[in-house]
Scaffold this motif. Structure first.
Motif, PDB file in Angstrom:
ATOM      1  N   ARG A   1      -8.181   2.723   5.038  1.00  0.00           N
ATOM      2  CA  ARG A   1      -6.519   1.780   4.758  1.00  0.00           C
ATOM      3  C   ARG A   1      -5.227   2.970   4.281  1.00  0.00           C
TER       4      ARG A   1
ATOM      5  N   ASP B   1       0.816  -1.053   0.036  1.00  0.00           N
ATOM      6  CA  ASP B   1       0.362   0.613  -0.057  1.00  0.00           C
ATOM      7  C   ASP B   1       0.393   1.222   0.213  1.00  0.00           C
TER       8      ASP B   1
ATOM      9  N   GLY C   1     -12.633   4.494   3.728  1.00  0.00           N
ATOM     10  CA  GLY C   1     -12.482   3.508   4.401  1.00  0.00           C
ATOM     11  C   GLY C   1     -11.397   4.392   5.284  1.00  0.00           C
TER      12      GLY C   1
ATOM     13  N   GLN D   1      -6.344   6.298  -1.212  1.00  0.00           N
ATOM     14  CA  GLN D   1      -7.483   5.711  -0.564  1.00  0.00           C
ATOM     15  C   GLN D   1      -9.254   5.754  -1.454  1.00  0.00           C
TER      16      GLN D   1
ATOM     17  N   SER E   1     -11.644  10.620   1.734  1.00  0.00           N
ATOM     18  CA  SER E   1     -12.229   9.447   1.631  1.00  0.00           C
ATOM     19  C   SER E   1     -14.007  10.203   2.236  1.00  0.00           C
TER      20      SER E   1
ATOM     21  N   ASN F   1      -9.628   2.941  -3.873  1.00  0.00           N
ATOM     22  CA  ASN F   1      -9.909   1.820  -3.450  1.00  0.00           C
ATOM     23  C   ASN F   1     -10.172   1.389  -2.290  1.00  0.00           C
ATOM     24  N   ASP F   2     -10.173   2.106  -1.561  1.00  0.00           N
ATOM     25  CA  ASP F   2     -10.837   2.161  -0.500  1.00  0.00           C
ATOM     26  C   ASP F   2     -11.616   3.137   0.209  1.00  0.00           C
TER      27      ASP F   2
END
Lengths: 210, 210
Positions: free
Chosen positions: B183, A161, B181, B174, B111, B177-178
Motif C-alpha cells: 500500500r 496514506d 503488502g 507499510q 514490508s 498497517n499492511d
DNA sequence: GTCTATACATCGATAGAC
DNA sequence: GTCTATCGATGTATAGAC
C-alpha cells in the motif's frame, strides 16, 4: 451511575469507586515511570510496579487481571492524554495552518515520551492487543486526523496514506534519532506545505483532464 | 590469522572456523524464523533456538555471550541482507528515478520482513545496542542513501531530514498497517516526486533571493 | 482489598564434568 | 564444544487469613 442514592446514602459507593480509580491511576502512572526510567515497556515487572504503589505483587490482581491488562490500561491512558491535548490546541481559522499545527503537535507528543509512542503507535509488545474499549480511543484520535485532512480537501485514500506516512515517519524519526528534541518537529511545517502543494498539483491535473 | 601454518597442517583452523561460521549462520537463521513465525523478536527463547539447531540451551553460549549478542548478530545479518540487495538494484541513469527506485526498494524491504524491520530500524528491544562492528554496516547503508540524495542535489541537513522522515514513515506504515503488502510501496513514487518538487521550490527561492 | 505463603512454568545465565 | 545440573529472577496464579 446516577445521583438517585445520594439522599439516603451519602455517596459511599462513589467514594470507594473514586479511591479505586485513584489507585488505578497511580498504578498506571508508576508503570509509565518505570518503563521510562529503566526497563522499557517489556522490561517492567509487576513486582516492581507493586512496590512503587505500596502493594504486594498479588494485590495488583485486584486491579488488573494480567500484565497485558495493565498494558491495555496504559494504552488507554496514553490516548486519553493525546485526545486531551489535541482538543486544547488553539483554534486556527485557516485549515492548512491548522493541519500544520496538528502535525507539529503529533510529532512533539511522540518526542515527549518515547515509551508512550512505542505503546501507542508501534506494535512492539508480543501478544498485546488493545481491548475494543481502549482501541475506541485510538479511533477517536484517527477520526480527528481525518477531519483535519478533509478540511483541506483531502478525502481520497491515497492522499490520506501519503499524509499518514509523513506524520508516522516524522514521529518515528524524532523518537529514534532525537528523543526529547525537535529536529523533525521543526521540519513539520515544510513537510505539510510540501504535501499540500502535491495535493494542489493533483487537484489541478484532475481538473485539467475533465 | 595467517597462512604460515598451512604447510604442516592443511588448513585445520580454517576448516574449524568455517564450520563454526556455518553453525553461527544457522543459529541466526533459525532465530529469524522463530521471531517471524510466532513470538516476535523479544519472544524468542534461547531454548527454542537451541532446539532448532540440535543443541542444548547452554551450548549456545559457545557461540554467543548473551541473548543480546544474538540480537547483535541478527542486526548485522539484516544489514548485510539490505546492503546485498541494494547493490543489486538495476542501474538507472536519471538520479531522480534512481531515488524513487531506491525508496520503493527500502519500503518493500521493510514490508518483506516485519521483525527484521523492527530490529534494524526501530529500537524496540530493551537494552539492545548494536556493537560498533554491526553498526558500521548500518552506517554503510546510510552512506548509500546520502549518496543517492546528493545525486539529486540534496546535501543540506534539513532536506535530508525531510527525506528520511518520509522513507521511515512509509516503511513504518507499510509494516504496521499492511505487512507483506504494497500500500505504501505504491505511494513511494508520488512521495518522492512530491519531495523533489519541494527541493526545486526551495532551490528556486534561494536563487531568487541572491 | 490486602496480606502471607506458596506453587508452577519459563527464562537467561553459570559451574563444572567430559 | 557440548553436556547435565542448577541458580536466581520472572510472570502467572491460587489458597486462605484478616
Amino acid at each position: 451511575m446516577s445521583r438517585l442514592d445520594t439522599a439516603a446514602d451519602p455517596q459511599p459507593v462513589d467514594r470507594r469507586q473514586r479511591r479505586r480509580d485513584a489507585k488505578l491511576a497511580t498504578i498506571v502512572a508508576e508503570a509509565w515511570d518505570l518503563a521510562r526510567r529503566d526497563y522499557g515497556l517489556t522490561g517492567i515487572s509487576l513486582r516492581d510496579v507493586a512496590e512503587r504503589v505500596d502493594l504486594r505483587q498479588p494485590s495488583l490482581y485486584a486491579y488488573f487481571d494480567s500484565k497485558l491488562a495493565l498494558y491495555d490500561a496504559m494504552f488507554a491512558d496514553g490516548y486519553r492524554q493525546l485526545l486531551e491535548q489535541v482538543v486544547q490546541l488553539p483554534q486556527v481559522d485557516d485549515p492548512r495552518e491548522a493541519l500544520v499545527r496538528f502535525v507539529e503537535f503529533c510529532v512533539r507528543f511522540s518526542s515527549d515520551d518515547v515509551v508512550r509512542h512505542q505503546l501507542l503507535f508501534q506494535r512492539t509488545i508480543p501478544g498485546f492487543e488493545p481491548s475494543p474499549e481502549s482501541y475506541a480511543l485510538a479511533l477517536e484520535f484517527f477520526a480527528i486526523g481525518r477531519q483535519k485532512l478533509a478540511a483541506v480537501g483531502v478525502t481520497d485514500p491515497d492522499g490520506a496514506d501519503l499524509f499518514t506516512g509523513i506524520v508516522a515517519g516524522f514521529a518515528a524519526q524524532q523518537v529514534a534519532n532525537d528523543p526529547g528534541g525537535d529536529r523533525w518537529v521543526r521540519q513539520s511545517r515544510r513537510a505539510i506545505e510540501m504535501f499540500l502543494a502535491d495535493i494542489d498539483r493533483h487537484t489541478k491535473s484532475r481538473k485539467a483532464s475533465r
